[in-house]
Design a protein around this motif. Structure first.
Motif, short mmCIF file in Angstrom:
data_model
loop_
_atom_site.label_atom_id
_atom_site.label_comp_id
_atom_site.label_asym_id
_atom_site.label_seq_id
_atom_site.Cartn_x
_atom_site.Cartn_y
_atom_site.Cartn_z
N GLY A 101 81.69 -11.45 10.11
CA GLY A 101 80.78 -11.69 9.00
C GLY A 101 81.27 -11.05 7.71
O GLY A 101 81.19 -11.66 6.64
N ARG A 149 82.51 -12.95 4.11
CA ARG A 149 81.95 -12.61 2.81
C ARG A 149 83.03 -12.19 1.81
O ARG A 149 82.87 -12.37 0.61
N THR A 204 73.89 -19.33 10.37
CA THR A 204 73.73 -18.52 9.17
C THR A 204 75.10 -18.20 8.56
O THR A 204 75.28 -18.28 7.33
N LEU A 205 76.06 -17.82 9.39
CA LEU A 205 77.40 -17.51 8.88
C LEU A 205 78.06 -18.75 8.29
O LEU A 205 78.80 -18.65 7.30
N GLN A 206 77.81 -19.92 8.86
CA GLN A 206 78.37 -21.16 8.28
C GLN A 206 77.78 -21.43 6.91
O GLN A 206 78.49 -21.87 5.99
N ARG A 207 76.50 -21.19 6.74
CA ARG A 207 75.87 -21.39 5.43
C ARG A 207 76.47 -20.45 4.39
O ARG A 207 76.70 -20.83 3.25
N LEU A 208 76.73 -19.20 4.79
CA LEU A 208 77.24 -18.20 3.85
C LEU A 208 78.71 -18.42 3.49
O LEU A 208 79.18 -17.91 2.48
N SER A 209 79.44 -19.16 4.33
CA SER A 209 80.90 -19.24 4.16
C SER A 209 81.42 -20.64 3.93
O SER A 209 82.63 -20.87 4.01
#
Length: 348
Positions: free
Chosen positions: A61, A65, A92-97
């Protein structure tokens, strides 16, 4: 295009071999390694599962970021949690990255590690569980955008040996995202069959016997299932300007473990094609890797490519220094056309 990834030092790093080393560690250092990988032109990094290291999900994660281009693989065991929880965390990690997360599912671990985790599943049952894990994770994942609201009994249903799901599936902000690329590993037939049915990439370990048979088995087994699975290889690497400098580096590290050893003892572990089988005795997780000049190591990597390997997971320590060497001196020799294209894309 051939991909080059780097395995991160989740247990810390240092210039010397063994517990007496002054290790560099912590997330500030890991961030530096991740940034070095991106600046050096690699395609991705892998946060390995290590019972004595930092938690791979947290490392992954943070890496997502901190970077803009790198793909980030998180290695974890199916006993980490339910497949629904792993899928939600990944969404969630896919949305952030912007969709840069990959999975590296670790099916086999030692008996002591399994006992320490409270995991009673053993033998081939581990592969049946992993197959169910991936089936359920993909089942609850909606790659098409789904509006939020009551499920109304129209969700994903699954009744298996290890997992049961009733009216499952993601809605709203957790839908419409790409499922992580699934990387699996292992040289056994059970491992290859799991990849053939459920994986996107299969990572082999070099055992000294070559990779041709494993790649051929993977290709044939996947074809029989109507699928295509890419082959990868995990390799430690020591490369320098000259072959002599590379072997001198190996000898220095070897003498930290065996102070009285001579060059002949080190060379006795050399295999053909610039492969060396002593890496696990100088602090690396795998025994067989490459030693030689940049040109020699690049040629060895090209030979693996000719045998069907498309993804390389490299490692070397100290990590930041070896990453910069790899990016500056090795990658453009091993994959000249691909590095030019990658550089143009990153520049754009």
């Amino acid at each position: 295009m051939t991909e080059f990834r780097w395995e991160l030092p989740v247990r810390g790093d240092g210039r010397h071999v063994g517990s007496a080393s002054a290790h560099r560690g912590g997330f500030e250092f890991l961030d530096q390694v991740v940034l070095a990988a991106e600046l050096s032109g690699l395609d991705g990094v892998v946060a390995p599962y290590d019972p004595a290291g930092e938690e791979s999900w947290v490392v992954a994660g943070s890496a997502l970021r901190r970077t803009r281009h790198l793909r980030v693989g998180v290695e974890f065991h199916p006993a980490f949690g339910t497949p629904v929880y792993a899928a939600k965390l990944s969404a969630t990690l896919q949305r952030l990255s912007a969709g840069r997360l990959d999975w590296r599912l670790r099916v086999e671990t030692g008996a002591a590690d399994a006992a320490a985790r409270g995991d009673r599943v053993t033998g081939v049952d581990r592969y049946r569980r992993a197959a169910e894990f991936l089936t359920v994770a993909r089942g609850v994942w909606n790659e098409e955008q789904v509006l939020p609201g009551r499920f109304g009994g129209t969700g994903f249903e699954f009744a298996g040996e290890y997992y049961d799901v009733i009216d499952g599936g993601f809605r709203g902000i957790l839908s419409g995202l790409p499922f992580p690329g699934v990387h699996l590993s292992g040289n056994s037939q059970e491992a290859i069959e799991l990849s053939a049915g459920h994986g996107d990439v299969h990572i082999f370990d070099e055992t000294g016997d070559g990779v041709e048979d494993g790649v051929a088995s993977l290709r044939d087994t996947a074809t029989a299932s109507g699928r295509t699975v890419r082959a990868g290889l995990a390799l430690p690497v020591i490369a320098r300007e000259t072959e002599g400098e590379a072997w001198a580096r190996v000898l220095r590290q070897w003498r930290e473990v065996r102070p009285e050893a001579g060059a002949a003892e080190v060379r006795a572990l050399a295999l053909d094609g610039f492969r060396w089988s002593g890496f696990d005795q100088i602090g690396y997780p795998r025994p067989v890797g490459l030693v030689g000049s940049y040109e020699q190591v690049a040629q060895a990597l090209s030979n693996y490519r000719a045998r069907g390997i498309e993804i390389f997971e490299l490692t070397g320590h100290p990590h930041i220094e070896e990453l910069h060497r790899t990016g500056e001196h090795l990658l453009h020799l091993a994959d000249p056309a691909g590095r030019i294209l990658a550089g143009q894309e990153n520049h754009a």
